[in-house]
Each structure stands twice: as structure tokens, then as C-alpha cells.
Motif scaffolding. Sequence first.
Motif, PDB file in Angstrom:
ATOM      1  N   UNK A  12       0.566  -1.242  -0.220  1.00 45.73           N
ATOM      2  CA  UNK A  12       0.129  -0.043  -0.042  1.00 45.73           C
ATOM      3  C   UNK A  12       0.595   1.095  -0.158  1.00 45.73           C
ATOM      4  N   UNK A  13       0.456   2.006  -0.708  1.00 40.38           N
ATOM      5  CA  UNK A  13       1.263   3.566  -1.538  1.00 40.38           C
ATOM      6  C   UNK A  13       0.464   4.494  -0.782  1.00 40.38           C
ATOM      7  N   UNK A  14       1.158   5.478   0.559  1.00 37.48           N
ATOM      8  CA  UNK A  14       0.079   7.003   0.286  1.00 37.48           C
ATOM      9  C   UNK A  14       0.666   8.214  -0.143  1.00 37.48           C
ATOM     10  N   UNK A  15       0.844   8.481  -1.280  1.00 32.65           N
ATOM     11  CA  UNK A  15       1.774  10.112  -1.313  1.00 32.65           C
ATOM     12  C   UNK A  15       0.655  10.804  -1.549  1.00 32.65           C
ATOM     13  N   UNK A  16       1.357  12.170  -0.825  1.00 25.67           N
ATOM     14  CA  UNK A  16       0.608  13.251   0.028  1.00 25.67           C
ATOM     15  C   UNK A  16       2.215  14.417  -0.749  1.00 25.67           C
ATOM     16  N   UNK A  26      -3.017  17.420  -0.565  1.00 28.12           N
ATOM     17  CA  UNK A  26      -3.119  16.701  -1.502  1.00 28.12           C
ATOM     18  C   UNK A  26      -2.984  15.017  -1.587  1.00 28.12           C
ATOM     19  N   UNK A  27      -3.628  13.614  -1.726  1.00 30.59           N
ATOM     20  CA  UNK A  27      -2.883  12.221  -0.909  1.00 30.59           C
ATOM     21  C   UNK A  27      -4.012  11.795  -2.074  1.00 30.59           C
ATOM     22  N   UNK A  28      -3.354  10.655  -1.968  1.00 31.01           N
ATOM     23  CA  UNK A  28      -3.794   9.173  -3.108  1.00 31.01           C
ATOM     24  C   UNK A  28      -3.320   8.110  -2.437  1.00 31.01           C
ATOM     25  N   UNK A  29      -3.881   7.436  -2.750  1.00 31.62           N
ATOM     26  CA  UNK A  29      -3.542   5.998  -2.043  1.00 31.62           C
ATOM     27  C   UNK A  29      -3.882   4.898  -3.071  1.00 31.62           C
ATOM     28  N   UNK A  30      -2.648   4.300  -3.012  1.00 31.54           N
ATOM     29  CA  UNK A  30      -3.649   3.032  -3.712  1.00 31.54           C
ATOM     30  C   UNK A  30      -2.685   2.168  -3.726  1.00 31.54           C
ATOM     31  N   UNK A  31      -2.940  -0.102  -3.880  1.00 37.28           N
ATOM     32  CA  UNK A  31      -3.150  -0.425  -3.796  1.00 37.28           C
ATOM     33  C   UNK A  31      -2.421  -1.483  -3.898  1.00 37.28           C
ATOM     34  N   UNK A  78      -7.788   2.544  -5.743  1.00 41.61           N
ATOM     35  CA  UNK A  78      -6.894   3.922  -6.259  1.00 41.61           C
ATOM     36  C   UNK A  78      -7.547   5.334  -5.541  1.00 41.61           C
ATOM     37  N   UNK A  79      -7.165   5.571  -4.721  1.00 43.75           N
ATOM     38  CA  UNK A  79      -8.372   6.393  -4.005  1.00 43.75           C
ATOM     39  C   UNK A  79      -7.647   7.782  -3.670  1.00 43.75           C
ATOM     40  N   UNK A  80      -8.333   9.081  -3.689  1.00 40.89           N
ATOM     41  CA  UNK A  80      -7.645  10.093  -3.472  1.00 40.89           C
ATOM     42  C   UNK A  80      -8.741  10.701  -3.239  1.00 40.89           C
TER      43      UNK A  80
END
Length: 447
Positions: free
Chosen positions: A34-38, A167-172, A177-179
Motif C-alpha cells: 500500500x502506498x500513500x503519496x501526499x 492532496x493525497x493518493x492511496x493505492x494498493x 485507487x483513492x484520492x
Amino acid sequence: MTDNKLHNTLTEEEVALARHCLEYALEHGAQGVRITLSKTLMNLIGVLNGEVDKTAHALDRSLQLQLFVDGRFGTFSSNRLEKDGMEEFIREAIDTVRMLEADESRALPAPDRLVKDAVTGRELDLYDDAYDTLTAEQRRDMALGSTAWPQPGLISEEGEYSDSVFDSLTIDSQGLYARHTETSFEIGYESTVEDAQGNHWSSYWWDASPRLKDLQLEGCAQKAFQRAKEQINPQNVKSGKYTLIVDSECAGKLLTPVLNALGGHSLQQKNSFLVDSLNQKVFPDNLTILDAPCTQGDTGCRLFDSEGVATREMPVIEKGVVKTYFLNTYISAKMGLDPTVEDITRAKLLPIGGCKTLEEVLQKVQDGILVTGFNGGNSNPATGNFSYGIEGFLIKGGKKVHPVREILMTGNFLTLWNNLLVTADDARPCQSKLIPTLAFKNVDISA
């Protein structure tokens, strides 16, 4: 989309890097990722005594990497977002996870629990396009335009105007795909006044909104000044049991420990006074608290938690009955219970007793102590016992008589909330918890 917007929020290149990191981790030994980019962009103007005192402009980016490797789990983060550097970082992270103890409770959430409708980040209408056109001069004018300086008796005034984009994006690795994208505009002032004896008294006021047009700039510093003046000449009260009215500005202080006690970590560690309370009536009939996380345009709302699990409106406490715990995937497996969301998103306490305003609550209870601030103290999460320093006003006949300070309220949260009398309908929308003015009976006060 303008170049300015591309700078304010996650770019296509940054999103592509997150996807690459996920795929790279899977290729190099991770079974789940799981990756969260912010990304956060913030501007601030500080004001001291009617003049600009400081300015700040900050951009922060980070990538959080959660790895499930051979039955083991680890979390890592980096703000150096270059492709080559991230590949080396991921390889070393995977090697590190392999050295940890296995934990069979670690897993990604079940795919059917994941959010499906947070694709653009704008679904909750929390991004104000006005942010993209703001200039440094406009920010300066808003900060200075809110000041109350100078005024007789006002010896110091500090203020800040700030705005930000998050702004954040969580993908796994299951296809999540959740922004989430939002703006925030804030104003806050602290005023210090001097009385005839040379004593100093300070207070504050603030406001915040995801939309610039809804930010209450005018009168913010004046409100802080007025609150400071009202503290002059405090008088003692006798120790005893009082009706306590807690202003909506600070009422969350008394609800937060209750919500924390419903959190999975506290429950699993037996460090909660609400252990074994699920589906039990431990609060009064008149207490209903909702989680309202999906309301369009409301501060603090989100469509998903940090695992990407979809949020929804639901009762937390309904007519005194505890209806849910907050259990992420890991804690729920440890406890052998069904998972929920990891935490409350937007607490909303339903009004009680038909009062709309603080003034109506004061008229209803007539006598007591109005709490306008807390100053120190603590609570025991395992027992629910608390001891808080408070300040505010003695109330007689529904009106303020004189300020009080340096007094102590003590008790237990279960007893306190079971003595809830009435509330207003005046929750501040700028706060993360929609908690109105509260009134409790038979509260122990030590002066």
C-alpha cells in the motif's frame, strides 16, 4: 488544468512514480503493498501589532510505503521522490521487513471494503478554485484587514492568516485507487490586555473553512480582544457540585476521550474505560453521536480512511448504546471482531432539549459555571477518571456574573455524560468534531 493547479496538487508524474513504486515492490518480493503519496502547499502571513511580522511558503511531499512480505509487515516513508533513489529505498525496505517477526494478523483490507468513488479527489467539493488565483498581496490584505490594533487596553496582538492545499493518493496491490484533495483557509488572533492593576489577560479566536468566501475574516481579532477583556477581575467560587455549561469552542475536550476509548488500539490493549461496551447501553437515552464523514463541503470529511476503506454515515452512540468500535484490519484480526473504519472522521452530536444557542442554554439552566477554556489537567483512559483546570464565568439567573479561573473539575466520563442535561445547536463548522454547547449537572468543582 492550469500550470498553477498542477503545481498545487499531485502531478501526473508524481502519480506515475507512486504506481511504479508499487509495481517495483511487488517485483522484488512483496506480496502486498500500500502506498500513500501526499503533497501539501502552505502560505502564511503573520501579523504583530498591526504589521506584517513574518511570511512563510512551504511545499512538502512524502511517500509512505507499507509492505507485506512473507507474513511480515513494515512501514517506511521518504520525501526524496526520484525514481532511482526510490528503487534502492524499496529494495532496502523489503530486506528490512524480512528481518522482522511474522504476524499473521497483518493483511490488506478485504477488497469489497475499499472505497470505489474517490477517483478525482474532488468528490466532496472541498477544493476551492479561488486558491489558484490568490496573490501575496491579497493574503497580506486579508491578514491585516482582520486586525483590531490599536485599541485602548490592547497591549499585544498576534495573528496569522494561512491557506493550504492538501492532496493525497492511496493505492494498493489489490487495485485500490483513492484520492482526496482539499483546500483550507484559516485566520487566528491572540490578544493580550492590561487591567488597571497592570495584570495581563490573553485570549484568542479563530476560524477556518475549505472555501475562502466562507472564512469569517472580519471580527476575528475583535472577538479575541473582547474575550481577553472579559477575563479581567476573576473572583473565587466555593467548591461543590455545579451545573457546568461548556462552550462549543472547547466542548470537544470532553468528547474526545470517549471517542478515543472506542478506538481499536486502546480496546485491544485494555486501556479503555469502554472495554466490552459494544451494543451496551452505557450512556443516557438523550445521547446520539453520528459519524458523518461524507457531507459535501464539510471540514474534515473524507470518503476513506488510511487503509482505503470506505467511510459512511453511521451511529457511534445511539440513544446511549455503543454501536461501533473503530477497528482497522490489523486490530480487528487481533481482537477476533469484524473490521470497521480505523477512526471516527466527522463526529456529530445531535442537539438535545430544543435550545439553539448558548444564551438559550444559559436561560434554561439558570445557575452554574460556563466553561470557555481548559488549562491543564489529564484523564485516565483505562478508568475514565479526569481532572481538568477550567476558566470561564459564574452564571446566575441565566447571565454572566463574573469571570472565574484556576478552578478544577473532576469526575469520571461515564458519570459526566450520564448527567448530560441539554445542548445547544451551535457546533462550529470549522472544527473537526461538530460538538455544540453542552450542559451537565452535578459536576464536582474545586476552587
